[in-house]
Design a protein around this motif. Structure first.
Motif, mmCIF file in Angstrom:
data_model
loop_
_atom_site.group_PDB
_atom_site.id
_atom_site.type_symbol
_atom_site.label_atom_id
_atom_site.label_comp_id
_atom_site.label_asym_id
_atom_site.label_seq_id
_atom_site.Cartn_x
_atom_site.Cartn_y
_atom_site.Cartn_z
ATOM 1 N N PHE A 175 0.783 -1.092 -0.073
ATOM 2 C CA PHE A 175 -0.129 0.108 0.003
ATOM 3 C C PHE A 175 0.799 1.099 -0.009
ATOM 4 C CE2 PHE A 175 -2.856 -3.063 2.099
ATOM 5 C CZ PHE A 175 -4.017 -2.947 1.209
ATOM 6 N N GLY A 235 -2.817 4.952 2.128
ATOM 7 C CA GLY A 235 -2.364 3.619 2.285
ATOM 8 C C GLY A 235 -3.249 2.975 3.584
ATOM 9 N N ARG A 289 -5.882 0.203 2.936
ATOM 10 C CA ARG A 289 -5.639 -1.093 3.737
ATOM 11 C C ARG A 289 -7.039 -1.231 4.501
ATOM 12 N NH1 ARG A 289 -1.590 0.594 6.189
ATOM 13 N NH2 ARG A 289 -0.088 -0.474 4.577
#
Length: 78
Positions: free
Chosen positions: A44, A50, A54
């Protein structure tokens, strides 16, 4: 012990849009699961994006997209 989700973070996740690439401008909940899995395998991005990708991957894997769509409806972006 009951786990309490962070409402502010869920609202942010529900309204966050992909900032680049093929799916630029789409809500993260609209990203196809294989695309998220690809990110999971390749890594990521750093930072907030990120973290949100996630989280969305876990939500999709567990079939909880309806929760995010309900948040979008119940808590429109200001």
């Amino acid at each position: 012990m009951q786990i309490q989700p962070d409402t502010k973070k869920l609202i942010e996740l529900a309204h966050y849009r992909m900032p680049f690439g093929k799916y630029k401008g789409r809500f993260l909940v609209e990203l196809p699961e294989p695309y998220l899995i690809w990110f999971q395998q390749k890594g990521f991005p750093e930072g907030k994006l990120g973290e949100l990708l996630r989280a969305m991957t876990e939500i999709k894997i567990n079939g909880l997209e309806g929760l995010i769509r309900k948040i979008q409806k119940d808590f429109p972006k200001q």
